[in-house]
Design a protein around this motif. Structure first.
Motif, PDB file in Angstrom:
ATOM      1  N   CYS A  34       0.854  -1.189   0.000  1.00 20.92           N
ATOM      2  CA  CYS A  34       0.000   0.000   0.000  1.00 20.92           C
ATOM      3  C   CYS A  34       0.889   1.238   0.000  1.00 20.92           C
ATOM      4  N   GLY A  35       1.627   1.419  -1.086  1.00 19.46           N
ATOM      5  CA  GLY A  35       2.546   2.535  -1.188  1.00 19.46           C
ATOM      6  C   GLY A  35       1.843   3.872  -1.349  1.00 19.46           C
ATOM      7  N   PHE A  66      -0.905   3.721   3.500  1.00 22.41           N
ATOM      8  CA  PHE A  66      -1.830   3.033   4.406  1.00 22.41           C
ATOM      9  C   PHE A  66      -2.891   3.966   4.974  1.00 22.41           C
ATOM     10  N   ASP A  67      -2.538   5.219   5.245  1.00 24.81           N
ATOM     11  CA  ASP A  67      -3.511   6.132   5.839  1.00 24.81           C
ATOM     12  C   ASP A  67      -4.753   6.279   4.955  1.00 24.81           C
ATOM     13  N   SER A  72     -10.570   5.007   4.950  1.00 23.44           N
ATOM     14  CA  SER A  72     -11.770   4.453   4.316  1.00 23.44           C
ATOM     15  C   SER A  72     -12.369   3.294   5.101  1.00 23.44           C
ATOM     16  N   THR A  73     -11.588   2.671   5.966  1.00 25.77           N
ATOM     17  CA  THR A  73     -12.020   1.397   6.560  1.00 25.77           C
ATOM     18  C   THR A  73     -11.937   1.338   8.078  1.00 25.77           C
ATOM     19  N   PHE A  74     -11.435   2.386   8.757  1.00 28.18           N
ATOM     20  CA  PHE A  74     -11.115   2.268  10.184  1.00 28.18           C
ATOM     21  C   PHE A  74     -12.302   1.808  11.020  1.00 28.18           C
ATOM     22  N   ASN A  75     -13.512   2.185  10.617  1.00 31.24           N
ATOM     23  CA  ASN A  75     -14.707   1.834  11.387  1.00 31.24           C
ATOM     24  C   ASN A  75     -15.544   0.784  10.670  1.00 31.24           C
ATOM     25  N   GLY A  99      -1.814   6.752  15.294  1.00 29.77           N
ATOM     26  CA  GLY A  99      -1.244   7.999  14.806  1.00 29.77           C
ATOM     27  C   GLY A  99      -2.259   9.094  14.577  1.00 29.77           C
ATOM     28  N   PHE A 100      -3.436   8.973  15.183  1.00 26.86           N
ATOM     29  CA  PHE A 100      -4.505   9.954  15.031  1.00 26.86           C
ATOM     30  C   PHE A 100      -5.105  10.249  16.405  1.00 26.86           C
TER      31      PHE A 100
END
Length: 341
Positions: A34-35, A66-67, A72-75, A99-100
């Motif tokens: 995931c560059g 990755f961020d 898009s998917t954290f939740n 990191g957030f």
């Protein structure tokens, strides 16, 4: 079933591989690395639909984007959130998760599982959004031999390679296709009907089935009517030393693989530089493709140390060893394309 793939990113920049496997019952989407900016051309919904994320290793050019994936998917709760990588992936990804600023997370329930893939075992930790990813819940280790993950329509294999740090080479193998040979029905005095679907799906059933008032053994019908053909397959190989022992290991692992997606970092004239940096040349990649008898080699992950003319020469050198070598078509890089002024 069908397997399709797409190289993400452009020539000379960070790249990734997106694989889609359609089994007929489900569509599985697998992302390899995931560059930076690799997901920029994907719609939000398509990023959300990615089922599994596999890292070869965690150098910044493979994890820099990755961020965008995580935003898009954290939740996400509609499907499992699953990440795989070499030893150290759990530790590094927890830092990325944290990191957030999380101050609205207590009512969110997304769960993430991250696995460190060692040469002979997989160690997994669970992370909870509700906890702001503060704790790595140890879910233990399990042994594995090459087969890393099995989905509805495919299996993912992993082989540990050497990049002065462990890195993973991946192979996606579509499961064998099971089809009914309808030309065999008439000689057996059978007519098509709904039972054919039952026969195809109930692979482990020993039941009997009623066909026009006559009972038949599912096992016997399966032996006589079902034809299995191998599924498609693709390998993802990047960032490791391709010396003779590695060549031998991968030649064995790649048997039956149709497409090989492989890094093309260095010109063969720079082979010593490639070896010092634990990378490979396009000629070495082509040599592996030839030995493993794959059908197609797609080169990616090109170094921006070289101008376009050198990229074209690198492709030409690879084709002298393995003629069916290409760059991703959307890169518009081929020997037939004139050089830009």
């Amino acid at each position: 079933m069908s397997l399709s793939f797409r190289i993400l990113g452009t020539a000379g920049s960070d790249n990734a591989l997106l694989v889609q496997v359609d089994s007929g019952q489900a569509v599985e989407r697998l992302l390899f690395d995931c560059g930076d900016a690799c997901l920029s051309d994907l719609p939000f919904a398509e990023i959300q639909a990615i089922d599994q994320l596999f890292f070869s290793h965690l150098h910044m050019d493979h994890v820099g984007g990755f961020d965008a994936f995580f935003r898009s998917t954290f939740n996400r709760q509609a499907k499992p959130n699953r990440i795989w990588g070499p030893p150290g992936t759990m530790r590094i990804l927890q830092h990325r998760f944290q990191g957030f600023l999380w101050n609205l997370h207590e009512e969110m329930a997304a769960t993430w599982r991250v696995s460190d893939v060692h040469p002979q075992e997989i160690h997994t930790a669970r992370f909870e959004l509700r906890e702001a990813f503060a704790t790595a819940h140890d879910e233990g280790a399990q042994p594995y031999v090459r087969k890393l993950w099995e989905g509805e329509g495919c299996v993912v294999e992993a082989i540990t390679m050497d990049h002065r740090t462990p890195t993973l080479a991946y192979i996606v193998r579509e499961k064998a296709r099971r089809n009914v040979d309808t030309s065999r029905l008439s000689p057996l005095g059978l007519k098509p009907g709904p039972w054919l679907k039952q026969l195809k799906e109930a692979s482990g059933s020993t039941d009997m089935v009623d066909i026009d008032g006559v009972m038949h053994s599912m096992n016997e019908l399966r032996e006589r009517l079902i034809v299995e053909t191998p599924g498609d397959s693709i390998a993802y190989l990047t960032d490791f030393l391709l010396d003779e022992p590695a060549m031998e290991r991968l030649t064995d692992a790649l048997q039956g693989c149709r497409v090989m997606v492989c890094e093309g970092q260095y010109r063969h004239a720079d082979i010593e530089l490639a070896r010092r940096n634990f990378h490979m040349t396009t000629v070495l990649a082509a040599t592996l493709a030839e030995r493993a008898r794959v059908e197609e080699l797609v080169l990616f992950h090109l170094s921006d140390r070289y101008p376009r003319a050198d990229w074209l020469e690198m492709l030409k050198e690879a084709r002298q060893v393995f003629p069916k070598t290409t760059y991703p078509p959307h890169w518009d890089l081929d020997l037939s394309v004139p050089q830009q002024a």
